[in-house]
Design a protein around this motif. Structure first.
Motif, mmCIF file in Angstrom:
data_model
loop_
_atom_site.group_PDB
_atom_site.id
_atom_site.type_symbol
_atom_site.label_atom_id
_atom_site.label_comp_id
_atom_site.label_asym_id
_atom_site.label_seq_id
_atom_site.Cartn_x
_atom_site.Cartn_y
_atom_site.Cartn_z
ATOM 1 N N ASP A 843 36.228 92.061 -7.009
ATOM 2 C CA ASP A 843 35.208 93.095 -7.133
ATOM 3 C C ASP A 843 34.594 93.261 -5.740
ATOM 4 O O ASP A 843 33.710 92.497 -5.338
ATOM 5 N N LEU A 844 35.079 94.244 -4.989
ATOM 6 C CA LEU A 844 34.684 94.385 -3.586
ATOM 7 C C LEU A 844 33.191 94.667 -3.408
ATOM 8 O O LEU A 844 32.572 94.120 -2.477
ATOM 9 N N PRO A 845 32.564 95.512 -4.224
ATOM 10 C CA PRO A 845 31.114 95.692 -4.069
ATOM 11 C C PRO A 845 30.333 94.384 -4.230
ATOM 12 O O PRO A 845 29.385 94.128 -3.493
ATOM 13 N N LYS A 846 30.738 93.546 -5.190
ATOM 14 C CA LYS A 846 30.076 92.245 -5.323
ATOM 15 C C LYS A 846 30.378 91.358 -4.118
ATOM 16 O O LYS A 846 29.526 90.584 -3.668
ATOM 17 N N GLY A 847 31.596 91.480 -3.597
ATOM 18 C CA GLY A 847 31.934 90.730 -2.397
ATOM 19 C C GLY A 847 31.077 91.133 -1.222
ATOM 20 O O GLY A 847 30.639 90.284 -0.425
ATOM 21 N N ARG A 848 30.813 92.430 -1.115
ATOM 22 C CA ARG A 848 29.937 92.882 -0.026
ATOM 23 C C ARG A 848 28.531 92.318 -0.206
ATOM 24 O O ARG A 848 27.887 91.923 0.774
ATOM 25 N N MET A 849 28.039 92.293 -1.446
ATOM 26 C CA MET A 849 26.708 91.744 -1.689
ATOM 27 C C MET A 849 26.643 90.273 -1.289
ATOM 28 O O MET A 849 25.663 89.807 -0.681
ATOM 29 N N LEU A 850 27.691 89.515 -1.585
ATOM 30 C CA LEU A 850 27.750 88.110 -1.180
ATOM 31 C C LEU A 850 27.795 87.985 0.345
ATOM 32 O O LEU A 850 27.171 87.089 0.922
ATOM 33 N N PHE A 851 28.556 88.866 0.999
ATOM 34 C CA PHE A 851 28.616 88.844 2.467
ATOM 35 C C PHE A 851 27.233 89.110 3.050
ATOM 36 O O PHE A 851 26.801 88.418 3.985
ATOM 37 N N ASP A 852 26.540 90.125 2.524
ATOM 38 C CA ASP A 852 25.213 90.450 3.042
ATOM 39 C C ASP A 852 24.265 89.270 2.901
ATOM 40 O O ASP A 852 23.425 89.020 3.765
ATOM 41 N N LYS A 853 24.414 88.531 1.811
ATOM 42 C CA LYS A 853 23.538 87.395 1.563
ATOM 43 C C LYS A 853 23.916 86.182 2.405
ATOM 44 O O LYS A 853 23.048 85.443 2.885
ATOM 45 N N THR A 854 25.203 85.975 2.592
ATOM 46 C CA THR A 854 25.702 84.715 3.165
ATOM 47 C C THR A 854 26.048 84.811 4.647
ATOM 48 O O THR A 854 25.858 83.843 5.388
ATOM 49 N N CYS A 855 26.542 85.948 5.098
ATOM 50 C CA CYS A 855 27.164 86.025 6.421
ATOM 51 C C CYS A 855 26.506 87.002 7.388
ATOM 52 O O CYS A 855 26.645 86.862 8.605
ATOM 53 N N ALA A 856 25.825 88.024 6.846
ATOM 54 C CA ALA A 856 25.406 89.147 7.687
ATOM 55 C C ALA A 856 24.286 88.805 8.649
ATOM 56 O O ALA A 856 24.018 89.577 9.569
ATOM 57 N N ASN A 857 23.619 87.652 8.465
ATOM 58 C CA ASN A 857 22.584 87.285 9.425
ATOM 59 C C ASN A 857 23.147 86.954 10.794
ATOM 60 O O ASN A 857 22.429 86.980 11.793
#
Length: 981
Positions: A843-857
């Protein structure tokens, strides 16, 4: 920039190899058989078809000059005075898991088209005894090879196309990075001034010198353009920055332009420049701001993603972000519309981009023109483009897939050289007479007649003082610019110490007088740019006399790069002679320069208050835009500072009408300077429910930075106000009262989901509050669950070194799993789980949400995120092995710029992250959740670890479905919308 004197060291190639452990053979033997490591049996288009199918403008045809097996993996090219083409073949470059295959060797070939039919009939091997070869150049009695970490010279003084014997290590120290090894040194090319020029990517920082040079005497390079003088043995780094420059050329007037990948493709090289990079700060903390590229466009959609430039998705814009090889066409054979056009190879677009260079008031701008050539061969990987002695253009093709990272393996058994020929219509024939390449390249001498004469004379008998006295009055601005360059050509670059030119060069005083006169009188923005560049060849005590007359010129006040170049040259003046910099600040009519000067004096406020006070006292006489620039400069330098003594004249300065309009910034600065009135005004704004949240937030940040006694009470009162509570959190981080920690736990759900990680970061900054957090998680009754503690948080707890706290972590969260065996097992586990079929269900949209939370900083992907760690958009994201290795074991390959720093503060906090910048006033730290600014006097200790700032157990607390979604998103070639929260 600094200068060194290099000495020649002659050693046998075998000795070089033994010294480096490269395994190079000293005597001719059978060339190692080539092997392809790309999967399957993929092959490029047939060479003849690849040529005939090229899309070209009417009147042009592509011919096959040479192809495999005669040429394979060509990486660089050059021409000799006989009109022969020299090719560097590189076979040792390998996929990331191996980096370089040193069981193989590289080769230098010589091709010749004796009958002029467009095909090479003659092929010679000059040497096949080198490795890690990136570039070749011919001249000065031999052949020059860039084989990082070394620059080699193979003498061939009798011109028999065979090395005379011993190879000479001219320079070493061109480091090859463990990870981004495709950024290594390359690009040898003679300049019109007779120096040997080269390039280097910023991910392969080096310390350059002759073999045996002490570390403190080596010249550092972290990306940019460099040059070396073979006779005088002088090495100079001319500019700093960009990402991976892999092509450069000079225009008809001798201006050097180069291309680059990722952040912008076209740059104008002026010695002393500091250019933008994809991440990080300048190594010089006083640079403050770096120059951008000169093109007015990109070859991909910057509102979208780099990845959108792959697979033809950015073809309408030019093909993509990656550029390799560059030339400026200066011959007469092709139609006039191609004269002086810059051409570069676009990797993802399989094409040749064209730029029209237009001169501006003080520099150049690159304008996009229709693409010249498009290849139909998916294996086309052009690595260099050059004008041949016949006036036509030659392109070498690496012939492979997988980009420069070779993430699909290496296809070594193919390679092509194409000749693009104009065959239609009557045009002037090319001038095939070649000037002795011992000094300059033929293409450089195809330009402006007056400038060419200058270079020719310089090559023959140097450039005497009387020549300078004459040429500085030329009606041609390019002659005047080059007269300045040549008369100071061997004055030490970026000299702050060492001999004064006046003590070395008898005519230096007269030269300086003429330069000063030109600074007063010359109307050419280009000449003024060269004068400001030349500041870095002068002692600090002589720079103000040249800069002063220039920076008073209001005509150039909006020339941003001109002002930055002036600043780079004036930094040592501020460090050594601050009174002179102060006078320049008062004289300046350039807002950008005024801002830099104010920022410098703000940064130095504790050691040199008087200079800032005098600048404030004189500010009323400055134009309003320069007054505002002082505010902005001080705001940038003092952001995060606390309780500084108010400089004399500050309150009067704030009454200036232009300054008063900068309301919030002025109040913030006033609170730093202890103004109670400004603090009261900010409190009122922060608590005003009718004001917009942005204004309230800015006021609250200023109060927190000032840290008055009521900060805690004010911040606690705002914990129920979303958006503001995330800012208020910063005001509570200094308190070690358990009551604050318990309050934050209770209010945890009052924070927006994206802000909750910062709440955890505050709770984990002390052992006592971390224990409160773990107790809450362990109870199972509080608002915080174990699922919300990340691997980064767990590592922070482990870094306290407290056995009881670590035990509690294991009880409520689990093991961090940072042993080599644990990591290996985790990688193998996920390789088995993440099958192509499973990833396809992500589920790519959920994957993006996880990236924003975990990696985007810390990471940018698809144009979004923070540029702290390496950007991910151009990485090998479609390679599962690569992703798992970097996610689960990031410390296995970590560059020095990404090593985790542990910061202990005077109030008892322990913080982990990357140091973004540091000066006398403050340390800026990127943690896993936020960017923290810590006043220097609150930093008790910093410790550099050998670990990546990225935690090893990133996937540990994610469900299998979440891991699938995150990996699927990371492997996606396109951006997707985020899932609804």
């Amino acid at each position: 920039m600094r200068s060194i004197k290099a000495r020649r060291m002659s050693i046998a190639v075998l000795a070089i190899a033994n010294f480096l452990g490269l395994g190079i053979k000293a005597t001719p033997d059978e060339f190692p058989p080539l092997r392809n490591t790309d999967p399957g049996n993929a092959k490029p288009m047939e060479a003849a078809e690849a040529a005939s199918s090229m899309q070209l403008p009417e009147g042009f045809v592509a011919k096959l000059f040479a192809a495999e097996p005669e040429v394979q993996n060509p990486i660089a090219m050059t021409w000799d005075t006989k009109g022969r083409l020299w090719i560097a073949e590189n076979f040792t470059y390998a996929e990331r898991t191996q980096r370089f295959d040193l069981s193989l060797r590289d080769r230098v070939l010589i091709f010749e088209d004796k009958d002029g039919d467009g095909k090479a009939e003659s092929r010679k091997v000059f040497t096949d005894q080198v490795q890690m070869l990136t570039s070749v150049e011919v001249g000065r009695g031999g052949v020059w090879l860039m084989c990082p970490p070394q620059l080699l010279f193979l003498p061939d003084r009798d011109g028999n196309d065979q090395p005379d014997g011993a190879a000479e290590v001219v320079l070493d120290g061109f480091h090859v990075a463990q990870d981004n090894y495709h950024n290594f040194a390359n690009g040898l090319k003679w300049g019109p001034d007779g120096w040997l020029y080269g390039r280097c990517g910023h991910s392969c920082p080096g310390k350059i010198g002759i073999p045996g040079t002490a570390a403190e005497d080596r010249v550092p390079i972290e990306g940019g353009i460099w040059r070396f003088h073979p006779e005088k043995k002088t090495f100079e780094v001319l500019c700093h920055g960009t990402v991976n420059p892999w092509g450069h050329d000079w225009d008809k007037n001798g201006e050097l332009f180069f291309i680059n990948t990722v952040i912008g493709h076209l740059w104008h090289m002026m010695p002393g420049s500091h250019f933008k990079e994809s991440f990080g700060e300048s190594v010089n903390p006083n640079v403050f701001e770096r120059m951008d590229m000169i093109a007015d466009h990109y070859h991909f959609d910057t509102q979208g993603t780099w990845s959108d430039s792959r697979d033809g998705k950015a073809n309408s814009l030019g093909g993509g972000h990656a550029h390799v090889g560059m030339m400026i066409y200066q011959d007469k054979l092709w139609p006039e519309k191609y004269k002086n056009r810059l051409m570069t190879l676009n990797m993802h677009g399989l094409r040749v981009n064209v730029e029209r260079l237009e001169q501006t008031l003080s520099g150049y701008v690159g304008k996009h023109e229709p693409d010249f050539m498009i290849s139909k061969d998916p294996f086309f990987r052009g690595t260099e483009i050059s004008v041949g002695p016949d006036g036509n253009v030659y392109v070498i093709d690496w012939s492979d897939t997988g980009e420069c990272h070779e993430h699909t393996g290496v296809h070594r058994t193919s390679g092509r050289i194409f000749k693009i020929e104009y065959v239609d219509g009557e045009v002037e024939q090319a001038d095939t007479s070649l000037v002795d390449k011992a000094f300059v390249t033929p293409r450089c001498l195809a330009g402006d007649g007056e400038v060419t004469v200058l270079w020719e004379n310089y090559a023959k008998h140097s450039f005497e003082h009387e020549d300078f006295r004459s040429d500085h009055n030329s009606n041609n601005e390019h002659v005047r610019a080059w007269a300045i360059r040549l008369i100071t050509d061997h004055w030490p670059l970026d000299r702050i110490t060492g001999p004064d030119p006046k003590a070395v060069y008898p005519n230096a005083p007269d030269t300086l007088a003429i330069l000063e006169k030109m600074a007063h009188d010359d109307e050419s923005g280009l000449v003024l740019r060269v004068l400001l560049s030349t500041l870095q060849r002068l002692p600090a005590s002589e720079r103000a006399r040249i800069a002063g007359p220039i920076i008073r010129r209001e005509r150039f006040k909006d020339e941003h790069d001109l002002a930055l170049l002036a600043w780079y040259g004036l930094i040592p003046v501020g460090q050594k002679i601050p009174d002179q910099l102060l006078q320049l600040g008062i004289q300046s009519r350039w807002p950008t320069l005024t801002k830099m000067i104010a920022r410098f004096f703000g940064k130095e406020i504790k050691s040199n208050r008087k200079s800032l006070e005098r600048l404030l006292a004189e500010a009323g006489k400055l134009p309003e835009d320069c007054q505002v620039a002082i505010v902005n400069g001080l705001y940038d330098s003092l952001r995060g500072a606390r309780k500084l003594e108010m400089p004399q004249g500050w309150e009067a300065f704030t009454m200036l009408s232009a300054v008063a309009k900068e309301d919030i910034k002025v109040r913030q600065l006033s609170t730093v300077f202890g103004s109670g009135r400004a603090l009261d005004e900010l409190r009122a704004i922060a608590m005003d429910k009718s004001a917009d949240l942005t204004t309230r937030g800015s006021a609250l940040e200023s109060i927190i930075e000032s840290n008055p006694v009521d900060t805690r009470a004010l911040c606690e009162s705002l914990l129920d106000t979303r958006v503001l509570n995330a800012i208020a959190l910063k005001g509570l981080i200094r308190s070690d009262d358990p009551a604050v920690a318990n309050l934050l736990v209770r209010k945890y759900r009052a924070f927006q989901p994206e802000d909750r990680a910062e709440v955890l970061q505050v709770l984990l900054s002390r052992k006592s509050t971390a224990a409160i957090l773990l107790d809450n998680v362990g109870s199972g009754k509080g608002p915080i669950t174990s699922k919300e503690i990340s691997a980064s948080h767990a590592r922070q707890i482990e870094n306290f070194g407290d056995a009881e706290l670590s035990k509690k972590l294991r009880e409520v969260w689990g093991e961090l799993g940072e042993t080599d065996e644990a990591m290996r097992q985790a990688i193998e586990h996920w390789k088995k789980q993440l099958t192509p079929e499973m990833v396809s269900q992500a589920d790519l949209p959920k994957g993006r949400m996880l990236f924003d939370k975990t990696c985007a900083n810390c990471h940018v992907l698809f144009g979004a995120g923070a540029k702290v760690g390496p950007e991910l958009t151009g990485a090998q994201r479609n390679n599962l092995d690569y992703l798992l290795e970097n996610i689960l074991n990031p410390s296995s390959v970590v560059g020095k710029e990404f090593r985790m720093i542990i910061v202990r503060t005077t109030d008892g906090r322990v913080l982990n992250g990357l140091v973004v910048s540091r000066d006398d006033q403050k340390l800026t730290l990127q943690t896993a959740t936020e960017l923290l600014t810590i006043p220097s006097d609150e930093v008790e200790e910093t410790k550099v670890t050998g670990k990546s700032a990225m935690p090893d157990g990133l996937l540990q607390n994610l469900s299998p479905e979440e891991v699938r979604d995150l990996i699927g998103y990371l492997m996606s070639p396109i951006q997707v919308d985020a899932a609804a929260k």
